[in-house]
Design a protein around this motif. Structure first.
Motif, PDB file in Angstrom:
ATOM      1  N   SER A 165     -11.282  -3.167   0.522  1.00  0.00           N
ATOM      2  CA  SER A 165     -10.160  -3.518   0.204  1.00  0.00           C
ATOM      3  C   SER A 165      -9.922  -5.110  -0.158  1.00  0.00           C
ATOM      4  O   SER A 165      -9.045  -5.549  -0.855  1.00  0.00           O
ATOM      5  CB  SER A 165      -8.857  -3.024   1.026  1.00  0.00           C
ATOM      6  OG  SER A 165      -8.832  -1.600   1.421  1.00  0.00           O
ATOM      7  N   ARG A 190       0.673  -1.243  -0.004  1.00  0.00           N
ATOM      8  CA  ARG A 190      -0.104   0.036   0.038  1.00  0.00           C
ATOM      9  C   ARG A 190       0.803   1.150  -0.107  1.00  0.00           C
ATOM     10  O   ARG A 190       0.601   2.314  -0.733  1.00  0.00           O
ATOM     11  CB  ARG A 190      -0.876  -0.029   1.263  1.00  0.00           C
ATOM     12  CG  ARG A 190      -2.015  -1.045   1.126  1.00  0.00           C
ATOM     13  CD  ARG A 190      -2.945  -0.996   2.389  1.00  0.00           C
ATOM     14  NE  ARG A 190      -3.234   0.166   2.736  1.00  0.00           N
ATOM     15  CZ  ARG A 190      -3.717   0.563   3.984  1.00  0.00           C
ATOM     16  NH1 ARG A 190      -3.945  -0.348   4.822  1.00  0.00           N
ATOM     17  NH2 ARG A 190      -4.143   1.784   4.197  1.00  0.00           N
ATOM     18  N   ARG A 209      -8.214   4.093  -4.508  1.00  0.00           N
ATOM     19  CA  ARG A 209      -8.023   2.500  -4.007  1.00  0.00           C
ATOM     20  C   ARG A 209      -8.702   1.492  -4.900  1.00  0.00           C
ATOM     21  O   ARG A 209      -9.828   1.937  -5.578  1.00  0.00           O
ATOM     22  CB  ARG A 209      -8.748   2.653  -2.646  1.00  0.00           C
ATOM     23  CG  ARG A 209      -7.755   2.652  -1.482  1.00  0.00           C
ATOM     24  CD  ARG A 209      -8.636   2.554  -0.277  1.00  0.00           C
ATOM     25  NE  ARG A 209      -7.504   2.214   0.551  1.00  0.00           N
ATOM     26  CZ  ARG A 209      -7.621   1.750   1.806  1.00  0.00           C
ATOM     27  NH1 ARG A 209      -8.983   1.428   2.187  1.00  0.00           N
ATOM     28  NH2 ARG A 209      -6.589   1.489   2.623  1.00  0.00           N
TER      29      ARG A 209
END
Length: 97
Positions: free
Chosen positions: A68, A19, A28
């Motif tokens: 995520s 990340r 993202r």
């Protein structure tokens, strides 16, 4: 899973290192597809709640985790009866969606 199983802490360190390589301002994306093969007969998956509230952190990270991590549950040995299979599926969807 914390002592003799999967190295979750090491995996999280690697994810955080990746990340950090993302350029600032880049949107993202789903970072991880997690596929869990699960049998409802005796197997428990409550440990997955650790992804929402990690034991060493105070904040609830469930929204960030859902953004995520794409969780895919493969229910490998559900009930033989259709309506029980549907109930099991709906319970999993309600809990983990």
């Amino acid at each position: 899973h914390l002592v003799n199983g999967w190295p979750l802490v090491d995996g999280l360190r690697k994810i955080n290192a990746l990340r950090a390589l993302r350029p600032p301002g880049e949107p993202r994306r789903t970072a991880v597809d997690l596929v869990l093969c699960y049998c409802g007969r005796g197997e428990r998956i409550e440990w997955l709640h650790g992804f929402h509230r990690l034991p060493w952190r105070q904040e609830d990270r469930s929204a960030a985790i859902r953004a995520s991590v794409a969780l895919r549950i493969y229910h490998k040995c559900g009930s033989a009866v259709d309506h029980q299979r549907e109930e099991e599926s709906q319970k999993l969807i309600k809990t983990w969606s």
